[in-house]
Each structure stands twice: as structure tokens, then as C-alpha cells.
Design a protein around this motif. Structure first.
Motif, PDB file in Angstrom:
ATOM      1  N   TYR A  77       0.835  -1.203   0.000  1.00  0.00           N
ATOM      2  CA  TYR A  77       0.000   0.000   0.000  1.00  0.00           C
ATOM      3  C   TYR A  77       0.872   1.257   0.000  1.00  0.00           C
ATOM      4  N   THR A  80       2.576   1.647  -3.371  1.00  0.00           N
ATOM      5  CA  THR A  80       1.640   2.116  -4.399  1.00  0.00           C
ATOM      6  C   THR A  80       1.386   3.610  -4.265  1.00  0.00           C
ATOM      7  N   TRP A 211      -1.981   3.898 -10.077  1.00  0.00           N
ATOM      8  CA  TRP A 211      -2.495   3.139  -8.933  1.00  0.00           C
ATOM      9  C   TRP A 211      -2.785   1.685  -9.317  1.00  0.00           C
ATOM     10  N   ASN A 212      -3.327   1.474 -10.501  1.00  0.00           N
ATOM     11  CA  ASN A 212      -3.716   0.125 -10.926  1.00  0.00           C
ATOM     12  C   ASN A 212      -2.598  -0.637 -11.630  1.00  0.00           C
ATOM     13  N   LEU A 229       0.837  -2.562  -4.313  1.00  0.00           N
ATOM     14  CA  LEU A 229      -0.303  -3.310  -3.786  1.00  0.00           C
ATOM     15  C   LEU A 229      -0.905  -4.241  -4.831  1.00  0.00           C
ATOM     16  N   GLN A 230      -0.962  -3.802  -6.082  1.00  0.00           N
ATOM     17  CA  GLN A 230      -1.567  -4.623  -7.122  1.00  0.00           C
ATOM     18  C   GLN A 230      -0.781  -5.914  -7.340  1.00  0.00           C
ATOM     19  N   ALA A 276      -8.083  -1.503  -1.792  1.00  0.00           N
ATOM     20  CA  ALA A 276      -7.283  -0.904  -2.858  1.00  0.00           C
ATOM     21  C   ALA A 276      -8.091   0.073  -3.707  1.00  0.00           C
ATOM     22  N   THR A 277      -9.408  -0.114  -3.752  1.00  0.00           N
ATOM     23  CA  THR A 277     -10.250   0.728  -4.602  1.00  0.00           C
ATOM     24  C   THR A 277     -10.731   1.985  -3.892  1.00  0.00           C
TER      25      THR A 277
END
Length: 302
Positions: A77, A80, A211-212, A229-230, A276-277
Motif C-alpha cells: 500500500y 503504491t 495506482w492500478n 499493492l496490485q 485498494a479501490t
């Protein structure tokens, strides 16, 4: 409809079709969101068997507890957030000046540069040459391997250039030059404050993309403590799949252990997806008015 104007049969049919279309679009978008939230707080056995298909069943918050207790997830996290903030700042620092320069009619060779930029939209060197370049620059396993290769998007430069052409009159530039304003000061003091809609749009586009993003980290990062994080979420999904396919010639205790591990991975997976979203969902309402205005002006006009 205007008052006093009678709707025809075709108008009513068109209106009914619109309502049906909007309702179906709402269901298609809304159902996966509700399912994810429900699955994150439901018994994984009921989720895996299909008994939970909309609302939570077998309410449990073990998934979120495991997320909050897992140090790898929080390290991912933090990584990211770092990659998103640094990457978006670099994206804006490259995109906005380039777009503004290309929007100036007095910029010699702007059509040539624009043509060279557009070539990269259709032709690329490929993954192997890109990796060799990053390795030659000694960027492998560093943050710069994540943020520098994707420093600018040609499509976003085109959208921002169109915004500048449509909303910054030439008279503004001429008046600034008469007052002795340099090009840099004009850009920083006048152009940027008047361009908040497109800045917000670009920040949202780049921010969500950063982010993604996980593929660049998968290729260029070697240390797990640098994973975003992804990529951590991807590892959880791979673990769940491997545990689910681990059946075969094994004793009952081993099979039960693998099955339990797969259920835990599934529970954590949905919880991590929600966690995450949330930041992107939380930020979007503050940028929504700029987003709509900037997209419409930057992509329709010009």
C-alpha cells in the motif's frame, strides 16, 4: 419536453427505451460493486459455492482483519502511494509543458514534433528492447523503472494540447509579452491557473493508471519489499489458484489444509480489492466537476 408540446408515440417509445437502457447499464455497473463488498464480509465457503450471489451471507470480517494484520499488504500500500504520487507528478511535469508548447502557433516545427510523437502511438520497440534499455540505465529494481518509462501518454498530450488551443486566446499571450512576461512566467503564472480542469483530468487519468499498474513492477522489480499493492494482490490470486488446483493424489489432511488456504486467500482477495479501490473512489468526487468540464473541452473542441 416543453409544456404544451404533445409527445408522439415514437417519442414515448424512445423515452421508454432510454429508461430501459439506463437501468440495464446501472445494473451491469452496480452489481459487481455490491458483489465485491458482500463477498468481502461473507463466509468464503458460501461465496465459493455460489450461495452468496448478492447480499452478504455468513457475516465475517476475518478478511479485513487479515488485511490489517498482514505487513506485506501495508508495505505494498505504501509503495503504491509512493509510485502514484511520484509518477503522477512526473506525468504532469512532462505532459502539460509539452502540450502547451505544441499548442503555440509560433512554436517552430510543432507539426514535425507532433508527427514524431504520434508515430509512437502506432509503433513501439517491444518489451525486450525496453527492458534492455531500463537495465542499461541501471534502473532495474528501483522506483524509476516504474515511473520514468511511462512518464507521458501521447493521447493525453493531444487532449491537453486541444484544451490549450481552445481555451487560451492568442491575445492573452500577446498581452503578456507586451508587459514583458517571459514564456516560462506566462506558463506558470497565467496558463496553469487557467487550466485547472485539464490538470485535474490529467491527474485523475495518470493517477488511476499508476495506482492500478502492476505489469511494470512485475517486470522490473526483484525485491518483494518494493512490490506495489496490485502485485501483492496478484500473488494472493496466484496462491488461491494454485491451492485450488493442488488437489490430486494426497491425503485428506493435506487436501483440507490446501482447501482452507484457498478459502482464506479468497476472503483476503475481496477485502484487498475493496481496500485498494477506496482511495480512488474517495478522490473522484472532488475532481468530478473538473473531470467533466476538462474532458468535454479537451476532446470535443478543436
Amino acid at each position: 419536453m416543453l409544456s404544451g408540446v404533445k409527445e408522439s408515440g415514437r417519442d414515448k417509445l424512445f423515452l421508454i427505451c432510454n429508461y430501459i437502457y439506463v437501468f440495464l447499464a446501472f445494473v451491469i455497473v452496480f452489481y459487481p460493486l455490491v458483489y465485491m463488498v458482500s463477498a468481502s464480509v461473507s463466509d468464503p465457503k458460501l461465496v465459493g459455492s455460489g450461495e452468496m450471489w448478492l447480499w452478504p451471507r455468513g457475516l465475517t470480517f476475518d478478511g479485513y482483519k487479515r488485511v490489517f494484520d498482514n505487513s506485506n499488504i501495508w508495505v505494498g500500500y505504501g509503495n503504491t502511494i509512493l509510485y502514484t504520487v511520484v509518477g503522477t507528478a512526473i506525468n504532469l511535469a512532462v505532459t502539460l509543458p509539452a502540450a502547451y508548447a505544441l499548442s503555440r502557433k509560433d512554436f517552430v516545427g510543432r507539426n514535425l514534433f507532433m508527427g514524431l510523437f504520434m508515430v509512437t502511438m502506432f509503433f513501439g520497440g517491444g518489451l525486450v528492447p525496453t527492458y534492455l534499455l531500463v537495465k542499461k540505465l541501471h534502473l532495474v529494481n528501483t522506483i524509476w523503472a516504474i515511473v520514468l518509462p511511462s512518464a507521458a501518454s501521447i493521447w493525453n498530450i493531444i487532449v491537453a494540447r486541444t484544451f490549450f488551443q481552445s481555451n487560451l486566446p492568442k491575445e492573452l499571450q500577446e498581452a503578456a509579452q507586451i508587459d514583458g512576461c517571459t514564456n516560462m512566467r506566462l506558463f506558470v503564472k497565467i496558463v496553469l491557473p487557467l487550466s485547472m480542469p485539464i490538470i485535474a483530468v490529467m491527474a485523475l487519468f495518470y493517477g488511476v493508471g499508476n495506482w492500478n499498474s502492476y505489469f511494470s513492477a512485475l517486470i522490473y522489480l526483484n525485491d518483494a519489499d518494493k512490490y506495489p499493492l496490485q502485485l501483492v494482490l496478484r500473488q494472493i490470486l496466484v496462491l488461491q489458484e494454485m491451492s485450488a488446483q493442488g488437489g490430486g493424489a494426497m491425503d485428506a489432511s493435506t487436501a483440507a489444509a490446501l482447501n482452507n488456504k484457498a478459502e482464506i486467500a479468497a476472503l483476503v482477495k475481496y477485502a484487498v480489492i475493496i481496500v485498494a479501490t477506496l482511495p480512488v473512489i474517495a478522490i473522484y468526487p472532488f475532481l468530478q466537476r473538473y473531470f467533466v468540464q476538462g474532458v468535454m473541452i479537451g476532446s470535443v473542441k478543436g
